[in-house]
Scaffold this motif. Structure first.
Motif: not given
Length: 294
Positions: A226-248
């Motif tokens: 569960g803690n790693d899933f929380v960490a992945m949610v935060k690290d998912s912001s890094l995919v914005s460098v690929l122009a993925v249109r997430d919230i970041t």
């Protein structure tokens, strides 16, 4: 001889008075989750500002469009990472030299490179290389006469692989290595005698692992997962460098087009904080229930 000491009954005749150990006020103050109250108050203040201030409200309505991509990316990537992590964790414990060393190589390589670099490498180098390899395999199949099968592999095209898919692959591969170590530790926490007892009952290694060892191991590592899933949610912001249109990425677009950096990034921070705190509280609830059942 006269007795000077008054004998007292060993067992009281009346009802037994049991005084509960009182918890002092100081203890209650120390144990109160002030951090949670602080976050709750900050969230209330932030959402009040967002929904009453016109600029913040406009930023929130623009940024929330990317929330679906953020949730979808994190959930899908974590699902694949769980499968990859479990297979790799079993490989780390395998007595097969090839499987064991392959799993260890994967874990050490991934854990030795920063996540941002891995996202760039997997999305822009790894995925195109795999697609090119499939194309060459299809060309080879066609050359030996297997044209229908070759056409399937030559149909893959790098342009058809979206950045969202590449981001999911990158996060899955990255977190699979971390989850592998969690699964390995969970399996090793089960006593060796349980495996021996299962094998003595006639179970194969796979059956013993499936019905005896893994259910207990997964139960032990649920809080860590569960803690790693929380960490992945935060690290998912890094995919914005690929122009993925997430919230970041959407926040960056909003800030760049309106120059309202404060509204954009305050709103973005509040959204991430709300998601991660709710997930963390959910993990704590699961952990308490597991302890209560022990």
């Amino acid at each position: 001889m006269e007795r000077n000491v008054v004998d007292k009954p060993l067992v009281p005749s009346g009802p037994l008075d049991i005084e509960e150990d009182p918890i002092s006020f100081g203890t209650r103050v120390n144990e109160f989750p002030w951090w949670l109250l602080s976050i709750f108050l900050i969230a209330i203040w932030a959402f009040y500002i967002i929904f009453t201030n016109e600029n913040y409200n406009e930023a929130f309505n623009f940024i929330k469009i990317g929330l679906r991509i953020t949730v979808q990316t994190a959930l899908t990537a974590y699902g694949f990472a769980l499968i990859l992590g479990l297979i790799t964790g079993l490989g780390r414990l395998s007595k097969n030299i090839f499987f064991n060393n392959l799993a260890r190589l994967y874990v050490e390589l991934i854990r030795g490179v920063p996540i941002l670099v891995l996202i760039f490498f997997i999305a822009l180098v790894g995925v195109p290389t795999i697609v090119d390899g499939l194309n060459n395999f299809g060309i080879w199949l066609t050359s030996i006469g297997a044209k229908p099968l070759g056409a399937i592999f030559t149909a893959f095209n790098n342009q058809n692989v979206s950045m969202n898919s590449r981001a999911i692959v990158a996060l899955s591969v990255t977190y699979g290595a971390y989850l592998a170590e969690i699964f390995r530790a969970g399996i090793q926490s089960i006593e060796l005698g349980q495996m021996e007892a299962a094998r003595s009952l006639g179970m194969s290694y796979a059956q013993a692992m499936r019905y005896i060892i893994l259910p207990q191991a997964i139960r032990n590592v649920l809080p860590a997962l569960g803690n790693d899933f929380v960490a992945m949610v935060k690290d998912s912001s890094l995919v914005s460098v690929l122009a993925v249109r997430d919230i970041t990425q959407v926040s960056r677009l909003y800030a760049g087009s309106t120059f309202r950096f404060r509204e954009a990034y305050v709103t973005l921070s509040v959204m991430y904080l709300t998601i991660t705190v709710l997930l963390s509280l959910g993990v704590q609830v699961i952990e308490r229930r597991l302890r209560a059942n022990d």
